[in-house]
Design an enzyme around this catalytic site. Structure first.
Site, mmCIF file in Angstrom:
data_model
loop_
_atom_site.group_PDB
_atom_site.id
_atom_site.type_symbol
_atom_site.label_atom_id
_atom_site.label_comp_id
_atom_site.label_asym_id
_atom_site.label_seq_id
_atom_site.Cartn_x
_atom_site.Cartn_y
_atom_site.Cartn_z
ATOM 1 N N CYS A 1 59.124 -43.050 -45.385
ATOM 2 C CA CYS A 1 60.068 -42.321 -44.531
ATOM 3 C C CYS A 1 59.462 -41.061 -43.897
ATOM 4 O O CYS A 1 58.729 -41.150 -42.921
ATOM 5 C CB CYS A 1 61.326 -41.990 -45.340
ATOM 6 S SG CYS A 1 62.765 -41.534 -44.311
ATOM 7 N N LYS B 1 55.460 -40.805 -52.521
ATOM 8 C CA LYS B 1 55.802 -40.137 -51.271
ATOM 9 C C LYS B 1 55.132 -38.772 -51.267
ATOM 10 O O LYS B 1 55.243 -38.010 -52.236
ATOM 11 C CB LYS B 1 57.321 -40.005 -51.148
ATOM 12 C CG LYS B 1 57.796 -39.504 -49.788
ATOM 13 C CD LYS B 1 59.316 -39.583 -49.696
ATOM 14 C CE LYS B 1 59.832 -39.180 -48.322
ATOM 15 N NZ LYS B 1 61.312 -39.315 -48.230
ATOM 16 N N GLU C 1 63.471 -47.765 -48.402
ATOM 17 C CA GLU C 1 63.493 -46.640 -49.329
ATOM 18 C C GLU C 1 64.837 -46.598 -50.056
ATOM 19 O O GLU C 1 65.887 -46.820 -49.463
ATOM 20 C CB GLU C 1 63.276 -45.332 -48.550
ATOM 21 C CG GLU C 1 63.262 -44.089 -49.420
ATOM 22 C CD GLU C 1 63.070 -42.817 -48.616
ATOM 23 O OE1 GLU C 1 62.535 -41.834 -49.169
ATOM 24 O OE2 GLU C 1 63.467 -42.789 -47.427
#
Length: 503
Positions: free
Chosen positions: A373, A339, A264
């Site tokens: 993440c 995301k 990321e």
């Protein structure tokens, strides 16, 4: 040819491809007679359809490999091209042969540089293994030899090519694909003036002997996952970052990885090129490079024949900032995953918003989901991916401290166990003092599996040294996932109580 326009498809040649094939052969072999007759190609396709392999781009033929079966003892000894091309240009194919013979490989000039020849050769090798044959033989022209004939004998020229002192368009390619020169052949193709009639007898030996199967239509069950634990460092330009990216892609490709996974915000050092006072402007400045990274990493995926998960980058959509990861397929397609869950830091300092669409992507090496993440810390996404048949969850992450990293790690392990799939996490390491909010990084990249007898005792397939730049490999057996889902010690997916809970 712009890489973003490519849509490559590897398949078997058909008889009705002849008009395109003739045009391609006439263009490439104008110095040695051009294309074979239609009857010759139709006979090849009819007698040995699995051996005639091609690559098309949006329906246009751009690369071809032609192959027959032969007896090893006959064609591992000196022979000429006429021993294969019989009267009326009929090509010898022995259905009881114990070896493949590579008649030809040719690539459209505009598609050279995308390593399509390597794909054809890998398909040929897989065909050889599936048929349980001894190996692949080929008579290789040496069309660069005429330039050196006054200085070198054919034997000396071959040695110079092997030492990479001299480049030969055919022999150099053959040697780079694990073929060995076993002898020099004289008068192999007398009309080949560039080779002065010489050719090399090349051989690739099959040491695996796998059971027969329909190779080109079969999905891979053995997948090599590669990941980059990325060192944050100062960069002076986008080009510097991309050179570092290509270095790792090249390295992973050389080890025949099916995937390259990046962390990321791996390109965040570029924010150091702008004013750090206003963080919302800095992240928008970084977003200005995302299209370039997407395009160039997609081109690398095609050129190096490896699927690339691009880590993640900020992107502007209708003047709103999102965190996006791209899956650049090696056939030229590009998928994207926003995301979904945004951390308080991203929301507060960068005003990033969450996406609203989550999906599992079909690749040539399994079904893949991307959770960036924080997303891995929400079990609902993993369960949605499992319901859609996910094999591998890729988790590009950025964490600053060990406790932050451990949240990602422990949740990733939980997702692998509860959803009976592989989970790969990779992050960045080192310090970046000139970029606000990205001063320090902590990472130990890892690959996790279900926890059962078919997998490592601690359910960790591979892991890196913490806080050290390096690449990581792990071979993932997708067949083992089928086994654990149906016959494991526990069967989490089968035993869910849908009448009590659901998503």
């Amino acid at each position: 040819m712009a890489h973003e326009e490519l849509h490559l498809n590897l398949r078997n040649l058909a008889a009705d491809d002849y008009d395109q094939l003739r045009e391609l052969m006439d263009r490439i072999y104008d110095d040695i007679g051009g294309a074979w007759p239609r009857e010759t190609i139709e006979a090849l396709v009819a007698q040995f359809p699995d051996g005639q392999i091609c690559i098309e781009d949006s329906g246009e033929l751009v690369a071809v490999a032609l192959t027959v079966c032969v007896k090893y003892e006959r064609f591992s000894n000196p022979h000429t091209y006429d021993d294969l091309i019989l009267r009326n240009e009929k090509i010898l194919h022995n259905p009881k042969g114990d070896s493949l013979y590579g008649l030809d490989v040719f690539i459209h000039p505009e598609y050279r540089g995308y390593r399509l020849g390597r794909r054809l050769y890998e398909a040929r090798k897989e065909l050889c293994r599936s048929m349980n044959l001894r190996g692949i033989l080929a008579g290789g022209r040496i069309p660069g030899y005429f330039k050196y004939a006054d200085q070198n004998s054919p034997e000396d020229y071959i040695q110079r090519v092997a030492r990479r002192e001299v480049y030969d368009p055919i022999l150099t390619f053959q040697l780079s694909n694990d073929f060995q020169v076993t002898r020099l052949m004289h008068k192999y193709l007398p009309e080949d003036k560039k080779s002065l009639g010489y050719a090399t007898l090349l051989e690739w030996r099959n040491i695996l002997y796998t059971p027969p199967q329909a190779v080109l239509k079969a999905k891979k069950t053995q997948v090599r996952m590669g990941a980059v634990q990325w060192q944050m460092r100062e960069f002076g330009s986008v080009e510097e970052v991309l050179r570092q990216v290509e270095y790792f892609v090249d390295a992973l490709s050389n080890y025949k990885s099916d995937f390259a996974l990046f962390p990321e915000f791996f390109n965040a050092p570029l924010m150091g090129l702008t004013d750090q006072i206003d963080q919302t402007r800095a992240i928008r400045f970084l977003a200005g490079f995302t299209q370039q990274f997407r395009d160039e990493m997609s081109e690398m995926a095609v050129s190096y024949n490896i699927n690339i998960v691009t880590g993640s980058m900020p992107i502007l959509v209708d003047d709103r900032v999102y965190n996006v990861s791209y899956l650049c397929h090696r056939d030229g397609r590009v998928d994207e995953q926003m995301k979904i869950h945004i951390t308080p830091h991203e929301r507060r300092d960068w005003v990033i918003e969450g996406g609203d669409r989550f999906q599992v992507f079909e690749t040539d090496a399994g079904r893949v989901a991307i959770m960036i993440c924080y997303d891995i810390e929400f079990p609902e996404l993993g369960r949605m991916a499992a319901d859609d048949g996910v094999d591998i969850i890729c988790v590009p992450f950025w964490t600053d401290t060990k406790n932050s990293y451990l949240r990602v790690r422990h949740c990733a392990q939980a997702r692998a166990i509860e959803n009976e799939c592989y989970v790969v996490i990779t992050g960045s390491v080192g310090n970046l003092p000139k970029v606000e909010n990205l001063d320090v990084q902590y990472a130990q990249s890892s690959v996790f599996s279900p926890s059962d007898f078919a997998f490592p005792h601690d359910a960790v397939m591979a892991e890196t040294t913490p806080n050290t730049e390096m690449i990581m490999f792990s071979d993932l057996d997708l067949e083992k996932l089928k086994l654990v889902r149906n016959e494991g010690s526990v069967t989490n997916l089968k035993d869910r109580r849908r009448e009590i809970y659901g998503i």
